[in-house]
Write an enzyme that holds these catalytic residues in place. Structure first.
Site, PDB file in Angstrom:
ATOM      1  CB  ILE A  42      -1.831 -13.305   0.353  1.00  0.00           C
ATOM      2  CG1 ILE A  42      -2.378 -14.338  -0.634  1.00  0.00           C
ATOM      3  CG2 ILE A  42      -0.429 -12.866  -0.056  1.00  0.00           C
ATOM      4  CD1 ILE A  42      -1.550 -15.602  -0.747  1.00  0.00           C
ATOM      5  CB  CYS A  43      -1.849  -9.727   4.350  1.00  0.00           C
ATOM      6  SG  CYS A  43      -1.118  -8.588   5.549  1.00  0.00           S
ATOM      7  N   GLY A 182       8.728  -2.059  -6.837  1.00  0.00           N
ATOM      8  CA  GLY A 182       7.743  -1.593  -5.871  1.00  0.00           C
ATOM      9  C   GLY A 182       8.119  -2.114  -4.499  1.00  0.00           C
ATOM     10  CB  VAL A 269       6.030  -7.169 -12.588  1.00  0.00           C
ATOM     11  CG1 VAL A 269       7.487  -7.183 -12.999  1.00  0.00           C
ATOM     12  CG2 VAL A 269       5.400  -8.550 -12.807  1.00  0.00           C
ATOM     13  N   GLY A 270       4.012  -6.681  -9.600  1.00  0.00           N
ATOM     14  CA  GLY A 270       2.642  -6.375  -9.216  1.00  0.00           C
ATOM     15  C   GLY A 270       1.817  -7.623  -8.980  1.00  0.00           C
ATOM     16  CB  VAL A 271      -0.929  -8.425  -7.091  1.00  0.00           C
ATOM     17  CG1 VAL A 271       0.188  -8.575  -6.086  1.00  0.00           C
ATOM     18  CG2 VAL A 271      -1.692  -7.117  -6.868  1.00  0.00           C
ATOM     19  CG  HIS A 443      15.680  16.894  21.828  1.00  0.00           C
ATOM     20  ND1 HIS A 443      16.189  16.886  20.546  1.00  0.00           N
ATOM     21  CD2 HIS A 443      16.748  16.972  22.661  1.00  0.00           C
ATOM     22  CE1 HIS A 443      17.512  16.960  20.617  1.00  0.00           C
ATOM     23  NE2 HIS A 443      17.880  17.012  21.880  1.00  0.00           N
TER      24      HIS A 443
END
Length: 464
Positions: A42-43, A182, A269-271, A443
């Site tokens: 999936i990733c 998320g 809403v998540g996995v 810098h």
């Protein structure tokens, strides 16, 4: 290939599975990987990589819209939505081919089909109805996760979609409701809002990106509202009516109930872990609340069977799965790897402004009993950020006042996902705040803000 014997079989080729397989091959093992879909999981195919390609398209469009701010005149730009989707898929496809190359290079066998654990350290693979059986000394289960579904809004793939469909829509929706804030939710909210979709985020908890430090959550909320995204926190979707042309989303909050009309609802809403049908129950592997129970080296209660990635307890992140795979395989090979420190895992969210964090939030550090020193440096005071036209956000650092331990860091701004690794390495090396202050940062760079925030924690900041 029937009855082929391997030293290691890995079920799943996501960032946990394919990395484990390659490391095992490096350590001299004969390895087979079972994969029912695309290499990379999936990733690589439907998550981390293609979403970043879409977000880059949004970034470029945003730059063009603000070209005049940089003294450049550009004729009006327009969105080629299909072109953005195509580029994203091409990027994912190229990366998947890269995994094929790595497997060939490391002499890893690809076993195509759905893998299921069998007694006696065997894996049955079903490929279009044809079943084959393979034996191994060790088996790693790395089957990952999929979009979680809420009863009030079951995913139909057309009007109520998950992240997978959000990457392959045929047309840009005019209005979208994103449920959940998320990483997945806010990344897609940023993408679609930037290309002209009217976006509303609905979050059950009091702040968006609720796992982040409260100050970061508030800053992202301000940035999103400024960009035109509507945010509803402490709110719940109780129903979605998909009967008509679009969707009617019923949202309940402290203010009461309201109905939002839109074209598409994105469920973020998540996995949910992919544990069904892979033989865990048959061979007796113990699970708890949808996760496989493992020890520090990812051994299950059944000798020779291991589990890594989203299906075990811990953050559902690609880099965590990869680290778990390496740790697991090195232990199998007889090495002595150090267990993963789950309090030193960086989290990154790639919306704009970006969010990156590691370790304790200020609130969590205080709740854990630490007396803290907190330093914060805003990018409005950074010469590089101002020159780049990206003055939004800040770097916030938290130190233990007693011993100087670096407890956590929280960043929001341009390119902060590229900056957080400094903190991860420093914490791993038990670096103190004073050592960071005395480490000369180049810098002008955005990374100077890490040094300046640390100096602020110790009342030594120069540029504030």
């Amino acid at each position: 290939m029937a009855d082929t014997k391997y030293d290691l079989i890995v079920i799943g080729s996501g960032p946990g599975g394919y990395v484990a397989a390659i490391r095992a091959s490096q350590l001299g093992m004969k390895v087979g990987v079972v994969e029912k879909a695309e290499l990379g999981g999936i990733c690589l195919n439907w998550g981390c990589i293609p979403t970043k390609a879409l977000l880059k398209s949004a970034n470029v469009f945003e730059y063009i819209q603000h070209a005049r701010d940089y003294g450049i005149n550009v004729k009006e730009a327009s969105i080629d939505f299909a072109g953005m989707i195509q580029r994203s898929r091409e990027v994912a496809g190229a990366m998947s081919k890269g995994i094929q190359f790595l497997f060939k290079k490391n002499k890893i066998d690809i076993i195509t089909g759905f893998g299921k654990l069998k007694a006696g350290k065997k894996v049955e693979v079903d490929h279009d109805g044809k079943k084959s059986e393979y034996a191994a000394g060790h088996i790693i289960v790395a089957t990952g996760a999929r979009s979680k579904e809420l009863p009030a809004m079951p995913i139909d793939g057309k009007k109520i979609i998950g992240y997978r469909q959000a990457m392959t829509l045929k047309e840009r929706p005019k209005k979208m409701v994103v449920v959940g804030s998320g990483a997945i939710g806010v990344e897609f909210a940023y993408f679609y809002n930037t290309i002209g979709t009217d976006v509303t985020i609905v979050e059950f908890l009091p702040t968006i990106v609720p796992v982040e430090d409260e100050e970061v959550s508030k800053q992202l909320g301000r940035s999103f509202k400024k960009a035109g995204i509507t945010i509803k926190t402490s709110a719940e979707v109780t129903a979605v009516d998909t009967k008509g042309k679009g969707c009617k989303v019923t949202v309940k909050s402290k203010k009461g109930e309201e109905v939002i009309e839109c074209d598409i609802v994105l469920s973020a809403v998540g996995v949910t872990t992919n544990l069904e049908g892979i033989g865990l129950e048959e061979v007796g592997v113990a699970t708890d609340k949808g996760k496989v129970i493992v020890d520090d080296y990812y051994r299950t209660n059944i000798p020779g069977i291991y589990a890594i990635g989203d299906i075990v307890h811990g953050p559902a992140l690609a880099h965590v799965a990869s680290a778990e795979g390496i740790t697991c395989v090195e232990k199998i090979a007889g090495q002595n790897p150090e267990p993963i420190d789950y309090n030193n895992i960086p989290g990154c969210t790639y919306c704009s402004p970006e969010v990156a964090s590691v370790g304790y939030t200020e609130k969590a550090a205080k709740e854990a009993g630490y007396e803290v020193k907190v330093g914060k440096f805003p990018f409005t005071a950074s010469g590089k950020a101002k020159a780049a036209g990206a003055p939004e956000g800040f770097v916030k650092v938290i130190f233990d006042a007693k011993y100087g331990e670096w407890l956590g860091a929280h960043m929001i701004g341009a390119n902060v996902t590229e900056m957080i690794a400094e903190v991860v390495a420093a914490r791993k090396l038990e670096t103190t705040g004073h050592e960071i202050i005395k480490s000369i940062h180049p810098h002008p760079t955005m990374s100077e803000a890490v040094m300046e925030a640390t100096a602020a924690a110790y009342d030594e900041v120069i540029h504030l």
